[in-house]
Design a protein around this motif. Structure first.
Motif, PDB file in Angstrom:
ATOM      1  N   GLY A 166       0.797  -1.217   0.000  1.00  0.00           N
ATOM      2  CA  GLY A 166       0.000   0.000   0.000  1.00  0.00           C
ATOM      3  C   GLY A 166       0.828   1.265   0.000  1.00  0.00           C
ATOM      4  O   GLY A 166       2.061   1.232   0.074  1.00  0.00           O
ATOM      5  N   ILE A 167       0.138   2.375  -0.104  1.00  0.00           N
ATOM      6  CA  ILE A 167       0.718   3.711  -0.035  1.00  0.00           C
ATOM      7  C   ILE A 167      -0.159   4.547   0.892  1.00  0.00           C
ATOM      8  O   ILE A 167      -1.383   4.564   0.748  1.00  0.00           O
ATOM      9  CB  ILE A 167       0.787   4.377  -1.423  1.00  0.00           C
ATOM     10  N   VAL A 168       0.478   5.233   1.839  1.00  0.00           N
ATOM     11  CA  VAL A 168      -0.235   6.125   2.746  1.00  0.00           C
ATOM     12  C   VAL A 168       0.335   7.522   2.535  1.00  0.00           C
ATOM     13  O   VAL A 168       1.507   7.776   2.817  1.00  0.00           O
ATOM     14  CB  VAL A 168      -0.080   5.686   4.210  1.00  0.00           C
ATOM     15  N   ASP A 169      -0.488   8.423   2.010  1.00  0.00           N
ATOM     16  CA  ASP A 169      -0.046   9.763   1.637  1.00  0.00           C
ATOM     17  C   ASP A 169      -1.040  10.773   2.174  1.00  0.00           C
ATOM     18  O   ASP A 169      -2.241  10.697   1.886  1.00  0.00           O
ATOM     19  CB  ASP A 169       0.039   9.858   0.101  1.00  0.00           C
ATOM     20  N   THR A 170      -0.555  11.706   2.948  1.00  0.00           N
ATOM     21  CA  THR A 170      -1.439  12.787   3.394  1.00  0.00           C
ATOM     22  C   THR A 170      -0.621  14.046   3.653  1.00  0.00           C
ATOM     23  O   THR A 170       0.583  13.979   3.921  1.00  0.00           O
ATOM     24  CB  THR A 170      -2.208  12.393   4.670  1.00  0.00           C
ATOM     25  N   GLY A 171      -1.278  15.202   3.521  1.00  0.00           N
ATOM     26  CA  GLY A 171      -0.591  16.462   3.730  1.00  0.00           C
ATOM     27  C   GLY A 171      -1.574  17.614   3.745  1.00  0.00           C
ATOM     28  O   GLY A 171      -2.784  17.440   3.558  1.00  0.00           O
ATOM     29  N   VAL A 172      -1.056  18.787   3.941  1.00  0.00           N
ATOM     30  CA  VAL A 172      -1.863  20.011   3.983  1.00  0.00           C
ATOM     31  C   VAL A 172      -1.864  20.640   2.599  1.00  0.00           C
ATOM     32  O   VAL A 172      -0.815  20.784   1.973  1.00  0.00           O
ATOM     33  CB  VAL A 172      -1.316  21.003   5.019  1.00  0.00           C
ATOM     34  N   THR A 173      -3.047  21.003   2.110  1.00  0.00           N
ATOM     35  CA  THR A 173      -3.203  21.619   0.797  1.00  0.00           C
ATOM     36  C   THR A 173      -3.864  22.985   0.942  1.00  0.00           C
ATOM     37  O   THR A 173      -4.858  23.135   1.655  1.00  0.00           O
ATOM     38  CB  THR A 173      -4.066  20.735  -0.130  1.00  0.00           C
ATOM     39  N   ARG A 174      -3.307  23.959   0.249  1.00  0.00           N
ATOM     40  CA  ARG A 174      -3.883  25.290   0.209  1.00  0.00           C
ATOM     41  C   ARG A 174      -4.317  25.596  -1.219  1.00  0.00           C
ATOM     42  O   ARG A 174      -3.515  25.566  -2.156  1.00  0.00           O
ATOM     43  CB  ARG A 174      -2.860  26.335   0.658  1.00  0.00           C
ATOM     44  N   ILE A 175      -5.620  25.868  -1.412  1.00  0.00           N
ATOM     45  CA  ILE A 175      -6.177  26.247  -2.712  1.00  0.00           C
ATOM     46  C   ILE A 175      -6.584  27.713  -2.621  1.00  0.00           C
ATOM     47  O   ILE A 175      -7.346  28.088  -1.720  1.00  0.00           O
ATOM     48  CB  ILE A 175      -7.389  25.365  -3.070  1.00  0.00           C
ATOM     49  N   ASP A 176      -6.080  28.547  -3.528  1.00  0.00           N
ATOM     50  CA  ASP A 176      -6.283  29.982  -3.364  1.00  0.00           C
ATOM     51  C   ASP A 176      -7.691  30.443  -3.739  1.00  0.00           C
ATOM     52  O   ASP A 176      -8.122  31.517  -3.328  1.00  0.00           O
ATOM     53  CB  ASP A 176      -5.240  30.781  -4.152  1.00  0.00           C
ATOM     54  N   ASP A 177      -8.421  29.650  -4.522  1.00  0.00           N
ATOM     55  CA  ASP A 177      -9.794  29.992  -4.884  1.00  0.00           C
ATOM     56  C   ASP A 177     -10.592  28.702  -4.961  1.00  0.00           C
ATOM     57  O   ASP A 177     -10.399  27.884  -5.857  1.00  0.00           O
ATOM     58  CB  ASP A 177      -9.839  30.725  -6.218  1.00  0.00           C
ATOM     59  N   ALA A 178     -11.479  28.507  -4.006  1.00  0.00           N
ATOM     60  CA  ALA A 178     -12.247  27.269  -3.919  1.00  0.00           C
ATOM     61  C   ALA A 178     -13.660  27.436  -4.440  1.00  0.00           C
ATOM     62  O   ALA A 178     -14.573  26.692  -4.060  1.00  0.00           O
ATOM     63  CB  ALA A 178     -12.283  26.766  -2.483  1.00  0.00           C
ATOM     64  N   GLY A 179     -13.876  28.431  -5.290  1.00  0.00           N
ATOM     65  CA  GLY A 179     -15.170  28.566  -5.937  1.00  0.00           C
ATOM     66  C   GLY A 179     -15.988  29.740  -5.482  1.00  0.00           C
ATOM     67  O   GLY A 179     -16.906  30.168  -6.155  1.00  0.00           O
ATOM     68  N   ALA A 180     -15.692  30.298  -4.337  1.00  0.00           N
ATOM     69  CA  ALA A 180     -16.446  31.447  -3.830  1.00  0.00           C
ATOM     70  C   ALA A 180     -15.580  32.693  -3.762  1.00  0.00           C
ATOM     71  O   ALA A 180     -15.912  33.656  -3.081  1.00  0.00           O
ATOM     72  CB  ALA A 180     -17.013  31.129  -2.448  1.00  0.00           C
ATOM     73  N   GLY A 181     -14.451  32.651  -4.454  1.00  0.00           N
ATOM     74  CA  GLY A 181     -13.564  33.795  -4.444  1.00  0.00           C
ATOM     75  C   GLY A 181     -12.565  33.773  -3.315  1.00  0.00           C
ATOM     76  O   GLY A 181     -11.648  34.585  -3.270  1.00  0.00           O
ATOM     77  N   GLY A 182     -12.725  32.854  -2.366  1.00  0.00           N
ATOM     78  CA  GLY A 182     -11.824  32.748  -1.230  1.00  0.00           C
ATOM     79  C   GLY A 182     -11.049  31.454  -1.262  1.00  0.00           C
ATOM     80  O   GLY A 182     -11.408  30.498  -1.947  1.00  0.00           O
ATOM     81  N   GLY A 183      -9.969  31.410  -0.504  1.00  0.00           N
ATOM     82  CA  GLY A 183      -9.133  30.222  -0.454  1.00  0.00           C
ATOM     83  C   GLY A 183      -9.646  29.208   0.546  1.00  0.00           C
ATOM     84  O   GLY A 183     -10.587  29.449   1.303  1.00  0.00           O
ATOM     85  N   ASN A 184      -8.989  28.047   0.544  1.00  0.00           N
ATOM     86  CA  ASN A 184      -9.360  26.982   1.460  1.00  0.00           C
ATOM     87  C   ASN A 184      -8.111  26.185   1.799  1.00  0.00           C
ATOM     88  O   ASN A 184      -7.290  25.895   0.928  1.00  0.00           O
ATOM     89  CB  ASN A 184     -10.408  26.066   0.822  1.00  0.00           C
ATOM     90  N   THR A 185      -7.968  25.841   3.068  1.00  0.00           N
ATOM     91  CA  THR A 185      -6.867  25.001   3.534  1.00  0.00           C
ATOM     92  C   THR A 185      -7.432  23.668   3.991  1.00  0.00           C
ATOM     93  O   THR A 185      -8.354  23.623   4.806  1.00  0.00           O
ATOM     94  CB  THR A 185      -6.101  25.671   4.685  1.00  0.00           C
ATOM     95  N   LEU A 186      -6.882  22.592   3.468  1.00  0.00           N
ATOM     96  CA  LEU A 186      -7.440  21.261   3.690  1.00  0.00           C
ATOM     97  C   LEU A 186      -6.351  20.285   4.095  1.00  0.00           C
ATOM     98  O   LEU A 186      -5.192  20.420   3.682  1.00  0.00           O
ATOM     99  CB  LEU A 186      -8.107  20.736   2.412  1.00  0.00           C
ATOM    100  N   LEU A 187      -6.723  19.293   4.869  1.00  0.00           N
ATOM    101  CA  LEU A 187      -5.878  18.120   5.061  1.00  0.00           C
ATOM    102  C   LEU A 187      -6.344  17.085   4.053  1.00  0.00           C
ATOM    103  O   LEU A 187      -7.488  16.632   4.110  1.00  0.00           O
ATOM    104  CB  LEU A 187      -6.003  17.567   6.487  1.00  0.00           C
TER     105      LEU A 187
END
Length: 357
Positions: free
Chosen positions: A33-54
């Motif tokens: 298997g592969i286990v991959d996870t991290g923090v992602t920052r998207i500068d525009d998530a559809g409403a004009g604002g950014g979003n930070t996700l795990l």
């Protein structure tokens, strides 16, 4: 302890009237298997604002599976593979469970390999598995298929990534001086028609110490039992590409042309991919440029730059940092990770860890 336990199990099975499969010294089953996870920052998530996700699967898709082999003698082996997707951030598994791979087959040193079940198409085998096109930089943001935002009018599915084929039969010939032939068909299983939904894939590949190259053709019939309805047509994809390897470095080019994507007549696009991979000790740098030429009346061409840096902690564990920038012309909306921007541009950055077992 193993011998008494085995004898006890065999005895119980005999009392119960059960038939155990014969034991073979050359049989094996592997959990991987592969286990991959991290923090992602998207500068525009559809409403004009950014979003930070795990997020799970930023660099490589998180998964686990079982693969097995049995030596049948005379150069013949029985094989199987069951592989499930996994979201590390939530613990959720894929639906259906083994949605990534589910097949059984035979492998012959003289005649090649035959598999049956759910698996990746030929075009993916040649340009992803063989040429390691994931080194485009950020695989999860690849422009060539499923990762384009669902709301983007330039979305195409050219089977370079993610797309699996159900009810498939695949053949891969033995290597002859580095050359292999590839073929696949998949049954549409549409009531009242033997051809509706049917898939055909053909390809050829070459692999040497320094060069990997190939070409592939893929087509899917309309799923309408009476033939393609108005506004639909046969989905056809042609791909060609290659890469050059030297001192651990890799430079590659892949080109795909698709007509009637998703069986929508006139839904045409070409995708050009350029990739570079450079190892510098424990650090591996990757970069890719991708350009999608939208041939529909919308003409919403898309370009994307992917950058990646990984730090190799061991043979199984890496740290990574990824960056992607996408730009869409003529009023189209950018979209990566299936998150559609409110604008024609989108940036994303990810940092995380991946472990393979």
């Amino acid at each position: 302890m193993r011998k008494p336990i085995a004898l006890a199990i065999a005895g119980l099975a005999g009392l119960a009237g059960l038939a155990l499969p014969p034991a073979h010294a050359q049989s094996s089953v592997t959990l991987y298997g592969i286990v991959d996870t991290g923090v992602t920052r998207i500068d525009d998530a559809g409403a004009g604002g950014g979003n930070t996700l795990l997020r799970s699967g930023n660099l490589l898709t998180s998964r686990f599976g079982f693969r097995g082999t049995e030596d049948l003698g005379g150069g013949l082996k029985a094989l199987f593979n069951l592989e499930a997707g996994l979201n590390v951030d939530t613990g959720a598994t894929s639906t259906p469970y083994f949605n990534r791979q589910s097949w059984v087959g035979l492998s012959s040193e003289s005649f090649g390999n035959v598999w049956m079940g759910r698996m990746l198409p030929i075009i993916s085998d040649i340009f992803i598995s063989s040429q390691q096109a994931p080194y485009l930089g950020n695989t999860a943001a690849a422009i060539d298929g499923a990762a384009i935002g669902a709301g983007s009018s330039v979305a195409r599915f050219n089977n370079m990534t993610q797309t699996r084929i159900d009810n498939a039969i695949k053949y891969q010939g033995p290597s002859l001086a580095g050359f292999k032939v590839h073929a696949m068909t998949a049954l549409g299983e549409v009531a009242g028609s033997s051809s509706a939904g049917r898939i055909l894939s053909l390809g050829g590949s070459y692999n040497s110490e320094s060069i990997e190259a190939g070409l592939a053709y893929h087509e899917k019939q309309c799923t309408d039992a009476g033939g393609c309805a108005a506004g639909k047509d046969k989905d056809k994809i042609f791909g060609v590409g290659g890469s050059y390897k030297f001192n651990g470095n890799r430079i590659g080019v892949v080109y795909t042309s698709q007509k009637n994507a998703l069986n929508v007549a006139g839904n045409d696009a070409d995708v050009f991919d350029l990739l570079v991979r450079v190892p510098l000790g424990q650090v591996v740098l990757g970069a890719g440029y991708q350009y999608l030429n939208d041939k529909t009346s919308l003409n919403q061409d898309t370009s994307q730059v992917n950058l990646a840096a990984t730090y190799v902690l061991s043979k199984r564990t890496q740290l990574y940092a990824l960056y992607s920038h996408q730009s869409v012309k003529n009023g189209g909306k950018a979209g990566m990770y299936s998150v559609t921007s409110s604008k024609d541009k989108q940036n994303q950055f990810s940092a995380g860890i991946v472990h393979m077992f």
